[in-house]
Design a protein around this motif. Structure first.
Motif, PDB file in Angstrom:
ATOM      1  N   LEU A  61      -2.818  14.395  -1.502  1.00  0.00           N
ATOM      2  CA  LEU A  61      -2.871  13.676  -0.231  1.00  0.00           C
ATOM      3  C   LEU A  61      -3.592  12.361  -0.507  1.00  0.00           C
ATOM      4  CD1 LEU A  61      -3.943  16.574   2.186  1.00  0.00           C
ATOM      5  CD2 LEU A  61      -1.633  15.858   1.556  1.00  0.00           C
ATOM      6  N   LEU A  81      -4.993   8.492   0.299  1.00  0.00           N
ATOM      7  CA  LEU A  81      -5.521   7.588   1.318  1.00  0.00           C
ATOM      8  C   LEU A  81      -5.594   6.193   0.720  1.00  0.00           C
ATOM      9  CD1 LEU A  81      -6.812   7.647   4.256  1.00  0.00           C
ATOM     10  CD2 LEU A  81      -9.012   7.478   3.065  1.00  0.00           C
ATOM     11  N   VAL A  86      -2.652   7.956  10.370  1.00  0.00           N
ATOM     12  CA  VAL A  86      -2.142   9.170   9.731  1.00  0.00           C
ATOM     13  C   VAL A  86      -0.621   9.183   9.839  1.00  0.00           C
ATOM     14  CG1 VAL A  86      -2.195  11.692   9.716  1.00  0.00           C
ATOM     15  CG2 VAL A  86      -4.255  10.396  10.349  1.00  0.00           C
ATOM     16  N   ASN A  94      -7.659   2.504   6.854  1.00  0.00           N
ATOM     17  CA  ASN A  94      -7.512   3.686   6.011  1.00  0.00           C
ATOM     18  C   ASN A  94      -6.199   4.367   6.383  1.00  0.00           C
ATOM     19  OD1 ASN A  94     -10.408   3.908   4.742  1.00  0.00           O
ATOM     20  ND2 ASN A  94     -10.710   3.480   6.929  1.00  0.00           N
ATOM     21  N   LEU A 123      -3.513   7.192   5.639  1.00  0.00           N
ATOM     22  CA  LEU A 123      -3.149   8.462   5.011  1.00  0.00           C
ATOM     23  C   LEU A 123      -1.631   8.498   4.891  1.00  0.00           C
ATOM     24  CD1 LEU A 123      -4.184  11.146   3.906  1.00  0.00           C
ATOM     25  CD2 LEU A 123      -4.071  12.073   6.218  1.00  0.00           C
ATOM     26  N   LEU A 157       0.574  13.424   5.747  1.00  0.00           N
ATOM     27  CA  LEU A 157      -0.273  14.593   5.959  1.00  0.00           C
ATOM     28  C   LEU A 157       0.430  15.889   5.566  1.00  0.00           C
ATOM     29  CD1 LEU A 157      -2.958  15.718   6.995  1.00  0.00           C
ATOM     30  CD2 LEU A 157      -1.984  15.700   9.308  1.00  0.00           C
ATOM     31  N   GLU A 186      -4.340  20.867   4.243  1.00  0.00           N
ATOM     32  CA  GLU A 186      -4.047  19.530   4.759  1.00  0.00           C
ATOM     33  C   GLU A 186      -4.911  19.227   5.985  1.00  0.00           C
ATOM     34  OE1 GLU A 186      -0.174  21.325   3.098  1.00  0.00           O
ATOM     35  OE2 GLU A 186      -1.872  21.991   4.311  1.00  0.00           O
ATOM     36  N   LEU A 242      -7.895  16.282   6.375  1.00  0.00           N
ATOM     37  CA  LEU A 242      -7.947  15.281   7.439  1.00  0.00           C
ATOM     38  C   LEU A 242      -9.272  15.354   8.190  1.00  0.00           C
ATOM     39  CD1 LEU A 242      -6.787  13.070   9.197  1.00  0.00           C
ATOM     40  CD2 LEU A 242      -5.483  14.803  10.455  1.00  0.00           C
ATOM     41  N   VAL A 299     -11.901  13.602   6.179  1.00  0.00           N
ATOM     42  CA  VAL A 299     -11.757  12.146   6.247  1.00  0.00           C
ATOM     43  C   VAL A 299     -12.267  11.626   7.586  1.00  0.00           C
ATOM     44  CG1 VAL A 299     -10.063  10.275   6.352  1.00  0.00           C
ATOM     45  CG2 VAL A 299      -9.874  12.020   4.579  1.00  0.00           C
TER      46      VAL A 299
END
Length: 454
Positions: free
Chosen positions: A47, A49, A62, A98, A100, A103, A151, A155, A158
């Protein structure tokens, strides 16, 4: 004028393409872009970022929370390029973006049968995959402390690390229009959404079935009610469950859910009062009940032959979810079976179109998943495949001919979503930075892909 740092995307990026493009951006801009691994999926996929800028205020975007909604991947790459090219989005806002990249990369891989096109409704639904509700990483049915999916836990980490002032979750609508859902109001966003949609020829969905009972904050912008505990059917149909949308509220975060359509339907934007409300509702609910019975019979014929099929459970879980919620939705929409506790709100033509689309969507997704199961088994002793093909073709034709669904090029979907994310970011920041506004130079004029190349 803003320029693409990488070749423009004219189709949805795959999991591997997302990682490769993000790595290329980070390598090209080593001072301002950083790529780090923040977790690992159930199947072992990283995953990633991608962070752009060095500001103190953190924005979190996201992509790919729902496996069948791939536009977010194209959008985060576009946002990264914009943030690298426009210091007003980073230095000027004292912000770090940021991003992602995806996801649910495992789920996105299962959709790669249709991601690269050609884009047709039949191809989409025959290769569609979205995991069962309990395997979707944004949901926290038992609260954050009991989050089961890696996952989801990634998240949450983060979110708690960054404490973002703004979070955006990028979603897609297979058929319908564009809309936004917020955890708290961002005054002025509805006007910005309307401007972006008009510039790009994307219909706004004024009455999405997801937000049927939710407060409106303006055309195509809705307020998400606080989460509450309910049964599984309510969780699936109403997001009546704790989620990663609300988790960062403890940090003062406002979250925006930005939905962009793949196939647009102009009628979802019709705000006129219907003359035939009850007749349409009866037809929609009757059709949904009929389709559900047909699919239940097909599932009963197909299921015995799937016992030895590896991973059949991952495809059967969403089938069971859809068939669970369909009868309740049909009753809730039917004026002949009114709910005295929660009656239907006032409905416009847009709402009726959205309900018609939603009922058909549930049936098509179920049929598409059953089609994949039978095809993967390599055998069809129940003779279900021809019937599933007929149903999928008929229902897709209804979307096209009955609803007027028309494909929206990927570049335009991503550009719309990018503009709305930027608008929500600016409104959430409220720092007086000199961002361009609608009607001013530079606002919404930098299409990443010229329209004639779509």
């Amino acid at each position: 004028m803003w320029r693409c740092a990488l070749p423009p995307l004219l189709r949805y990026p795959t999991v591997d393409e997302l990682a490769a493009r993000a790595a290329a951006l980070a390598a090209r801009h080593p001072r301002d872009a950083r790529l780090r691994r923040v977790g690992t999926s159930r199947a072992g996929t990283p995953l990633w970022l991608l962070s752009v800028g060095h500001g103190a205020r953190q924005a979190l975007v996201v992509a790919g929370p729902h496996a069948n909604e791939p536009v977010g991947g194209a959008t985060v790459l576009r946002l990264a390029e914009r943030a690298l090219a426009d210091p007003r989005l980073t230095e000027g806002a004292d912000a770090t973006w940021n991003l992602l990249l995806c996801l649910d990369p495992d789920g996105l891989r299962r959709n790669e049968g249709w991601l690269s096109g050609p884009y047709s409704l039949g191809r989409h639904f025959r290769h569609f995959f979205r995991p069962g509700f309990l395997e979707q990483p944004e949901w926290l049915p038992d609260g954050a402390d009991a989050a089961a999916l890696p996952e989801t836990r990634a998240l949450l980490r983060v979110q708690d690390e960054l404490k973002p002032f703004f979070q955006c979750s990028l979603h897609g609508v297979d058929v319908g229009g564009a809309f936004v859902e917020l955890t708290r109001d961002l005054p002025g966003l509805a006007q910005r959404v309307a401007h972006a949609a008009a510039r790009l020829g994307i219909p706004r969905e004024l009455g999405p079935y997801d937000a049927l009972y939710w407060p409106g904050l303006g055309p195509a912008v809705h307020l998400i009610p606080p989460p509450h505990r309910g049964d599984l059917a309510a969780a699936i149909t109403e997001a009546a469950v704790e989620s990663t949308w609300f988790h960062p509220q403890r940090h003062g975060t406002v979250t925006a859910i930005v939905e962009a359509p793949m196939w647009g339907v102009p009628a979802v934007e019709d705000a006129a009062r219907p003359d035939d409300r009850d007749a349409v509702l009866r037809a929609v609910s009757t059709t949904l009940r009929h389709d559900t019975r047909v699919l239940e019979r097909l599932l009963a014929r197909v299921r015995p032959g799937l016992a030895g099929l590896p991973d059949a459970g991952r495809l059967l879980a969403p089938v069971d979810d859809y068939l669970l919620v369909c009868p309740g939705l049909a009753d809730a929409w039917d004026p002949r079976t009114p709910d005295p506790v929660r009656p239907l709100p006032p409905l416009r033509r847009a709402h009726l179109t959205a309900l018609r689309i939603a009922g058909r969507r549930l049936a098509l997704r179920t049929a598409g998943l059953l089609h994949q199961l039978v095809t993967a088994s390599g055998d069809d002793p129940a003779g279900a495949l021809p019937e599933l093909d007929r149903l999928i073709d008929t229902w897709c034709a209804d979307y096209q001919d009955g609803c007027g669904a028309r494909w929206i090029p990927v570049a335009r979907q991503a550009e719309y979503q990018t503009r709305v994310v930027r608008a929500a970011f600016e409104l959430a920041a409220r720092d007086g930075a000199p961002y361009p506004r609608p009607g001013e130079p530079d606002w919404g004029t930098q299409a990443a892909v010229p329209m004639h190349r779509e």
